[in-house]
Design an enzyme around this catalytic site. Sequence first.
Site, PDB file in Angstrom:
ATOM      1  N   GLY A 134       0.705  -1.185   0.002  1.00  0.00           N
ATOM      2  CA  GLY A 134      -0.093  -0.016   0.094  1.00  0.00           C
ATOM      3  C   GLY A 134       0.905   1.295   0.120  1.00  0.00           C
ATOM      4  N   THR A 135       1.922   1.196   0.888  1.00  0.00           N
ATOM      5  CA  THR A 135       2.872   2.591   0.927  1.00  0.00           C
ATOM      6  C   THR A 135       3.369   2.670  -0.540  1.00  0.00           C
ATOM      7  OG1 THR A 135       3.272   2.095   3.122  1.00  0.00           O
ATOM      8  CG2 THR A 135       4.780   3.473   2.089  1.00  0.00           C
ATOM      9  N   ASN A 161      -8.482   4.008   7.807  1.00  0.00           N
ATOM     10  CA  ASN A 161      -8.018   2.976   8.657  1.00  0.00           C
ATOM     11  C   ASN A 161      -7.978   3.012  10.079  1.00  0.00           C
ATOM     12  OD1 ASN A 161      -6.276   5.094   8.035  1.00  0.00           O
ATOM     13  ND2 ASN A 161      -4.448   4.132   9.045  1.00  0.00           N
ATOM     14  N   CYS A 163       2.642   6.752  22.460  1.00  0.00           N
ATOM     15  CA  CYS A 163       3.760   6.102  22.712  1.00  0.00           C
ATOM     16  C   CYS A 163       4.092   4.818  21.684  1.00  0.00           C
ATOM     17  CB  CYS A 163       3.679   5.538  23.902  1.00  0.00           C
ATOM     18  SG  CYS A 163       3.497   7.046  25.184  1.00  0.00           S
ATOM     19  N   GLN A 202      -8.282  -0.512   2.869  1.00  0.00           N
ATOM     20  CA  GLN A 202      -9.114  -0.953   4.130  1.00  0.00           C
ATOM     21  C   GLN A 202     -10.558  -1.377   3.736  1.00  0.00           C
ATOM     22  OE1 GLN A 202      -8.275  -1.367   7.358  1.00  0.00           O
ATOM     23  NE2 GLN A 202      -6.387  -0.338   7.244  1.00  0.00           N
ATOM     24  N   THR A 227      12.525  -7.417 -10.852  1.00  0.00           N
ATOM     25  CA  THR A 227      12.092  -8.924 -11.000  1.00  0.00           C
ATOM     26  C   THR A 227      10.631  -8.846  -9.896  1.00  0.00           C
ATOM     27  OG1 THR A 227      14.245  -9.308 -11.254  1.00  0.00           O
ATOM     28  CG2 THR A 227      12.431 -11.111 -10.745  1.00  0.00           C
TER      29      THR A 227
END
Lengths: 400, 223
Positions: free
Chosen positions: A72-73, A153, A334, A188, A246
Amino acid sequence: MNRQVYLDHAATTPLDPRVREAMLPYLCLKQGNPSSFHSFGKEIKDDIEEARRSIADILGVRSDEIIFTSGGTESDNLAVLGYARKNQKHGKHIVTTKIEHHAVLESILHLERKEGFEVTYLEPDRDGLITPEQVEAALREDTILVSVMYANNEIGTILPISEIGNRIQKWREAHSRPELVFHTDACQATGYLDLNVEKLHVDMLTLNGSKMYGPKGSGLLYVKRGIKLEPLQFGGAQERGIRPGTENVAGIIGIAKALELVQANREAESERLVHLRDRLIEGVQRTIKKTRLNGHTTNRLPNNVNISFMDIEGEALILYLDASGVYASTGSACTSASLDPSHVILALGLPYEVAHGSLRFSLGHETTEEDIAYVVETLPPLVEKLRALSPVRVDEKYFV
Amino acid sequence: MNHKQDPVAGTKGDVTSHDKAKSWFYSDVVKDHFFNPRNFLHEDANEADYNAIGKVGSPACGDELRVWMKVDPATEQIKEFRWKTFGCGSAIASTSMASVMVTEGEGMTLDEARKLKPQDIMERLGGLPQRKFHCSVLCDKALRDAINDYYRRTDQFDKIITEASRIIDPVSKVTDKDIEEAVLEGAHTLELVQQKTKVGIGNPGCLPAVEELIRFYKEKYFG
């Protein structure tokens, strides 16, 4: 031994055994390079093209409009950076929303900071919705790209992509601006919503194998014929030179099989999960005071529950849940290196303490009624314990 | 210039274990304090029972901490230390550990407590990941805020140590506090502090003062 309940399917889904079966030959026996001329390579090339056709059929597009990527990125980066760089002579304005995935947001931010683009970031309403009118109002004569996600998301809100796409199409025709294109990140939505590109009126669409019970490291970008992209990497003719390297053959076979399976079953699975989702929401709201359901109540992914537990910090609750065998997540503080609270919850106009207290439970194939009952039973004492430790008291106007 | 960062005492790298082979997770001591926090203030306690109160942070920065102390006026030893924390697992565990440390035995004197360093707390916890360092700094600050409160209430104004910030670089408006924060977040060289704060980039004249502050805060927190 505690029950183990995995409720983080929005982060990643387990590999479907049927997808694994389909991939196995390509991990051991069928090992040729698809670009080779010998028969080994040829056979694999044919299998890749078969996979491409199967995906194209589901999206209602032509095979040569599918580009395989690593996920996705990469697909989001290729759509945003690739299109903007290639078409900047037609204008340097981009429209997006404040609640996009970072793969889109950070790419656009990069264009804004380093490459002289101007960006309009649309503000969602309190439920995370963006209207077609908002998008249209942001369009300018130099706008070349609009990127709006299909479903969020973090909070699960489903955006009116078809209506937005339709509006953009009309504007494009009225203003004779064929260079204006519309991209959506549908990662999503894959298992639950209609992916027919024509109905959605999108020009580019991102999918990710690891959100649909397919393999990690597999993804694709639908790019409408005629649209030119600047590649992000160089060194080969694969994927029409737009994405050389490839091919990840097993990944491609896997994402095709995964997409076929989730789309064939999406209505039944949506119905099953909506029932479980609503049981979880209702159960939490019944047993725990001072919570807020983030995201839209009905225009919502069947597998998403995002709730802020007031007065406590999400990470602490994640860890308490983890010790009880419940695996959820937080977009908050965090867990991410940045220590920033969720940009999505803040974009809804909610204060930091509501963002810090938000937890996402994302359901999936293997989630059962018993799992949901277990979570509803496990949560209240943990929330109670952390609230006893907390000095914060969130204003009640944010509860619901 | 040295670009390599020295490991910070008491921390265990970022999200990997010390040998980098496994993802980091809480030490047994951290877990024990997180799941069984000591000395936190129960809902029904009465603030008037305490003679020193401290507060630091806000939900906007991710953590908020309040502490309540009972100080013996004769010896100025901390006899009781209660707290409440809005924060992550590390914040809860390090506050709990600090509460144990300052009240152990006869209780620390206020002078001793003021010398308590974040890494003393982290060492007792068996280490925290580097990016959780600010959590233990937080309870150290709340403790010092409460110590000041005690001196204020007892009219010992000369003993109050305030930490007002002053501007170090008028161009970038960077203060000594900003530099302190940067050092606490792990920037231990001038380059790294500049990356975080942009200090001195348009005003190199202030750099000697910046370097001195970096040394000062490294010494203060990392010994």
